[in-house]
Design an enzyme around this catalytic site. Sequence first.
Site, short mmCIF file in Angstrom:
data_model
loop_
_atom_site.label_atom_id
_atom_site.label_comp_id
_atom_site.label_asym_id
_atom_site.label_seq_id
_atom_site.Cartn_x
_atom_site.Cartn_y
_atom_site.Cartn_z
N ARG A 104 0.87 -1.17 0.00
CA ARG A 104 0.00 0.00 0.00
C ARG A 104 0.90 1.22 0.00
O ARG A 104 1.70 1.40 0.93
CB ARG A 104 -0.93 0.01 1.22
N HIS A 131 -7.49 0.80 -6.63
CA HIS A 131 -7.66 -0.10 -5.49
C HIS A 131 -8.32 -1.40 -5.98
O HIS A 131 -9.49 -1.67 -5.69
CB HIS A 131 -8.53 0.60 -4.44
N GLN A 134 -10.18 -3.89 -3.59
CA GLN A 134 -11.50 -3.42 -3.15
C GLN A 134 -12.57 -3.84 -4.15
O GLN A 134 -13.67 -4.27 -3.77
CB GLN A 134 -11.48 -1.88 -3.01
N ASP A 219 -17.14 7.36 -1.76
CA ASP A 219 -15.92 7.23 -0.96
C ASP A 219 -15.68 8.59 -0.30
O ASP A 219 -16.38 9.57 -0.59
CB ASP A 219 -14.74 6.82 -1.88
N CYS A 259 -16.38 1.67 0.41
CA CYS A 259 -15.18 0.87 0.69
C CYS A 259 -14.76 0.99 2.16
O CYS A 259 -14.09 0.10 2.68
CB CYS A 259 -14.04 1.30 -0.23
N ARG A 288 -13.71 -8.62 1.59
CA ARG A 288 -12.27 -8.38 1.35
C ARG A 288 -11.50 -9.65 1.72
O ARG A 288 -10.56 -10.05 1.04
CB ARG A 288 -11.77 -7.20 2.20
N1 NVA Z 1 -9.87 6.82 -1.40
C1 NVA Z 1 -9.48 6.34 -0.10
C2 NVA Z 1 -9.68 4.88 -0.02
C3 NVA Z 1 -9.29 4.24 1.28
C4 NVA Z 1 -9.54 2.78 1.31
C5 NVA Z 1 -8.03 6.72 0.17
O1 NVA Z 1 -7.20 6.59 -0.75
O2 NVA Z 1 -7.72 7.15 1.26
N1 CP Z 2 -11.26 -0.12 2.18
C1 CP Z 2 -9.99 -0.22 2.66
O1 CP Z 2 -9.03 -0.48 1.89
O2 CP Z 2 -9.89 -0.03 3.98
P1 CP Z 2 -8.55 0.13 4.84
O3 CP Z 2 -7.96 1.47 4.50
O4 CP Z 2 -8.99 0.03 6.25
O5 CP Z 2 -7.60 -0.97 4.45
#
Ligand code: NVA
Ligand code: CP
Length: 302
Positions: A104, A131, A134, A219, A259, A288
């Site tokens: 990540r 993502h 997801q 989101d 998500c 997930r």
């Molecule tokens: N769009 C959000 C998704 C988190 C799972 C982010 O990138 O923070």
């Molecule tokens: N939706 C998702 O990826 O959640 P986290 O940021 O908690 O991993």
Amino acid sequence: MAKTDFLTLNDLSQSALFKVLERAHALKKSYQAKEFHQTLSQHVLAMIFEKSSTRTRVSFEAGMTQLGGSAIFLSPTDTQLGRGEPLEDTARVLSEMVSAVMIRTDEHNKLERFARAATIPVINGLSDSCHPCQLLADIQTMQEVFGDVAGLRVAWIGDGNNVCHSYLEAAGIFGFELTIAAPTGYEPASEWVEKANGHVNFVDTPEEAAANAQVITTDVWASMGQEDEAKERLKAFDGYQITPALLDLAADNACFLHCLPAHEGEEIVEGLFSDSRTATVWAQAGNRLHAQKALLEYLING
Ligand code: NVA
Ligand code: CP
């Protein structure tokens, strides 16, 4: 055998994605029956997190354990990555020790560089671009609710961000019809719009997107790394909040997906999760686990 990465959905063929999803449904049934199979016995997944996570971390770690393997959580602050060891060297070293790596990070290019240098599968656990993990869970959830997702009317209301990009890619692969309502200046990037292969249309208001939709999703308005923009984004997204009244415009059997994590009072109104139409978000989060277990088996065992 050449390794397969999972940096975007299109790294797997459509038939491979369907196979993974079929396995995800089976793994969920086994999990619910408390039946565990050691299909990844002794395998280790390294997980590099340069951003926070609850769902991604727990689902990958629990998933590896349930399949008989294990996972190692690595953060930049306590690995040599944080002290400047090149990504490529880290990729080569981890390739000697573990079966797959999940990352990540912010720039998608870092994932691509890592994957080029690694000889083991590399999985995108969220980048600033997309993502894909997801979307595996989201498609699994839509299949549970509606069966076939081809032709399904899906509304994305809000920021044209990383998750929205993966929705566009998924629309192109799975053939659902994506309608996007995003404020001017916050639309998804054009190279991702192209990946929808025509299964997308843009509307001017959240109400138009919600009208007769079977799935409504959104989101956060400020993603991780955009904290400095949070104030100006609050203004830009005024009117884009998901409310029960907006859900009323959707089809009778519509469900809501997010998500998570969600920000009540921003992209969803306070208390929205007490509306029964939003109950799907918990199954979505749980999926997930099942979807990624299927993905791990596919990438590691072939
Ligand atoms: N769009 C959000 C998704 C988190 C799972 C982010 O990138 O923070
Ligand atoms: N939706 C998702 O990826 O959640 P986290 O940021 O908690 O991993």
